[in-house]
Design a protein around this motif. Structure first.
Motif, mmCIF file in Angstrom:
data_model
loop_
_atom_site.group_PDB
_atom_site.id
_atom_site.type_symbol
_atom_site.label_atom_id
_atom_site.label_comp_id
_atom_site.label_asym_id
_atom_site.label_seq_id
_atom_site.Cartn_x
_atom_site.Cartn_y
_atom_site.Cartn_z
ATOM 1 N N ALA A 29 1.032 -1.192 -0.211
ATOM 2 C CA ALA A 29 0.039 0.002 0.096
ATOM 3 C C ALA A 29 0.891 1.154 0.091
ATOM 4 N N HIS A 30 1.895 1.232 0.592
ATOM 5 C CA HIS A 30 2.863 2.286 0.721
ATOM 6 C C HIS A 30 3.266 2.672 -0.748
ATOM 7 N N MET A 75 -11.714 -13.932 13.179
ATOM 8 C CA MET A 75 -12.005 -12.436 12.436
ATOM 9 C C MET A 75 -11.368 -12.717 10.850
ATOM 10 N N GLN A 76 -11.995 -12.218 9.955
ATOM 11 C CA GLN A 76 -11.386 -12.363 8.711
ATOM 12 C C GLN A 76 -10.930 -10.786 8.280
ATOM 13 N N LEU A 77 -9.640 -10.514 8.142
ATOM 14 C CA LEU A 77 -9.205 -9.215 7.799
ATOM 15 C C LEU A 77 -9.073 -9.129 6.325
ATOM 16 N N ASP A 78 -10.265 -8.741 5.660
ATOM 17 C CA ASP A 78 -10.343 -8.745 4.203
ATOM 18 C C ASP A 78 -10.650 -7.350 3.728
ATOM 19 N N ALA A 79 -10.401 -6.366 4.377
ATOM 20 C CA ALA A 79 -10.765 -4.852 3.786
ATOM 21 C C ALA A 79 -9.234 -3.943 4.279
ATOM 22 N N LEU A 80 -8.978 -3.241 3.191
ATOM 23 C CA LEU A 80 -8.296 -2.025 3.446
ATOM 24 C C LEU A 80 -8.830 -0.547 3.496
ATOM 25 N N GLY A 81 -8.501 0.299 4.041
ATOM 26 C CA GLY A 81 -9.213 1.728 3.877
ATOM 27 C C GLY A 81 -8.336 2.672 4.343
ATOM 28 N N HIS A 82 -8.919 3.971 3.918
ATOM 29 C CA HIS A 82 -8.180 5.140 4.272
ATOM 30 C C HIS A 82 -8.951 6.086 4.839
ATOM 31 N N TRP A 83 -8.500 6.622 5.979
ATOM 32 C CA TRP A 83 -9.219 7.700 6.289
ATOM 33 C C TRP A 83 -8.624 9.188 6.143
ATOM 34 N N ALA A 84 -9.341 10.180 5.735
ATOM 35 C CA ALA A 84 -8.996 11.516 5.291
ATOM 36 C C ALA A 84 -8.679 12.201 6.578
ATOM 37 N N HIS A 85 -9.308 11.923 7.528
ATOM 38 C CA HIS A 85 -9.360 12.950 8.779
ATOM 39 C C HIS A 85 -8.123 12.829 9.369
ATOM 40 N N ASN A 86 -7.601 11.336 9.389
ATOM 41 C CA ASN A 86 -6.270 11.346 10.267
ATOM 42 C C ASN A 86 -5.220 10.702 9.343
ATOM 43 N N HIS A 87 -5.558 10.548 8.060
ATOM 44 C CA HIS A 87 -4.423 9.795 7.207
ATOM 45 C C HIS A 87 -3.934 8.629 7.511
ATOM 46 N N ILE A 88 -4.816 8.008 7.799
ATOM 47 C CA ILE A 88 -4.371 6.514 8.318
ATOM 48 C C ILE A 88 -4.839 5.694 7.161
ATOM 49 N N VAL A 141 -4.886 -5.870 -4.163
ATOM 50 C CA VAL A 141 -5.715 -6.850 -3.695
ATOM 51 C C VAL A 141 -5.277 -7.970 -2.843
ATOM 52 N N PHE A 142 -5.821 -8.628 -2.121
ATOM 53 C CA PHE A 142 -5.338 -9.452 -1.141
ATOM 54 C C PHE A 142 -6.264 -10.645 -0.847
ATOM 55 N N ASP A 143 -5.710 -11.832 -0.526
ATOM 56 C CA ASP A 143 -6.524 -12.808 0.198
ATOM 57 C C ASP A 143 -6.805 -12.421 1.535
#
Ligand code: ATP
Ligand code: MG
Length: 175
Positions: A29-30, A75-88, A141-143
């Motif tokens: 992602a970087h 738990m299924q870690l199946d999502a990535l996301g970006h938050w504009a308010h804290n740039h995470i 994209v990842f499993d």
């Protein structure tokens, strides 16, 4: 003399193999988002943030938290996301198992019951992978990564110029 205080939070800590996979994902992602890649050994999911707690209140906190009974969950870690308010840039799950927010709520309730602050913002389970990240054009994209959660931990955070340094203080097994 002023009493020593510790900066505390409760979290789920991934096993090294899962942390390594998340760290690889952070690296991918970087390339698109830039920012600062979290160190592999610091990757975690915060359940509740307490903040500064006087040394003298630790035994009471440990006793209260030790009374919590909660089930294991997957738990299924199946999502990535970006938050504009804290740039995470974060990893999370599309459908969190109900046991996860339940555990966070139980912890927050018990911490509040002894008069410590543990509310923070509403619980949105996520694992921070990058800080100071730009909004991505395209996320990797990842499993889905399966995470069998068997314990939760109390952690002390020491803020240093190089970033937070985390020290586990106690761990409780999920049943
Ligand atoms: P740094 O502050 O150096 O960027 P950090 O945020 O990881 O690093 P802490 O501020 O000690 O370190 O926070 C520990 C954990 O608690 C992190 O997961 C952080 O996101 C979360 N946290 C910190 N402050 C709060 C808050 N006010 N409410 C909810 N969660 C918080
Ligand atoms: Mg912080």
């Amino acid at each position: 003399m002023a009493e020593e205080s510790r900066r505390l939070f409760l979290a789920l800590w991934p096993e090294p193999a899962l942390a390594e996979r998340l760290h690889q994902l952070a690296g991918e992602a970087h390339r698109d988002c830039g920012g600062r890649i979290m160190r592999r050994e610091t990757l975690h999911l915060t359940l509740a943030f307490i903040g500064a707690v006087g040394e003298g209140r630790l035994p009471e906190l440990l006793e209260t938290l030790g009374r919590i009974r909660a089930p294991r969950f997957r738990m299924q870690l199946d999502a990535l996301g970006h938050w504009a308010h804290n740039h995470i840039l974060w990893a999370g799950c599309t459908h969190a198992p109900p046991a996860l927010p339940q555990l966070a709520a139980d912890i927050r309730r018990e911490v509040a019951a002894i008069g410590l602050p543990a509310s923070g913002p509403a619980f949105v389970p996520h694992m921070t992978l990058l800080r100071k990240a730009h909004a991505p054009c395209e996320l990797p994209v990842f499993d889905a990564l399966a995470w069998d959660v068997a314990e939760w931990v109390l952690v002390e955070s020491r803020l240093t110029p190089q970033g937070a340094d985390y020290q586990p203080l106690a761990a409780w097994a999920l049943g």
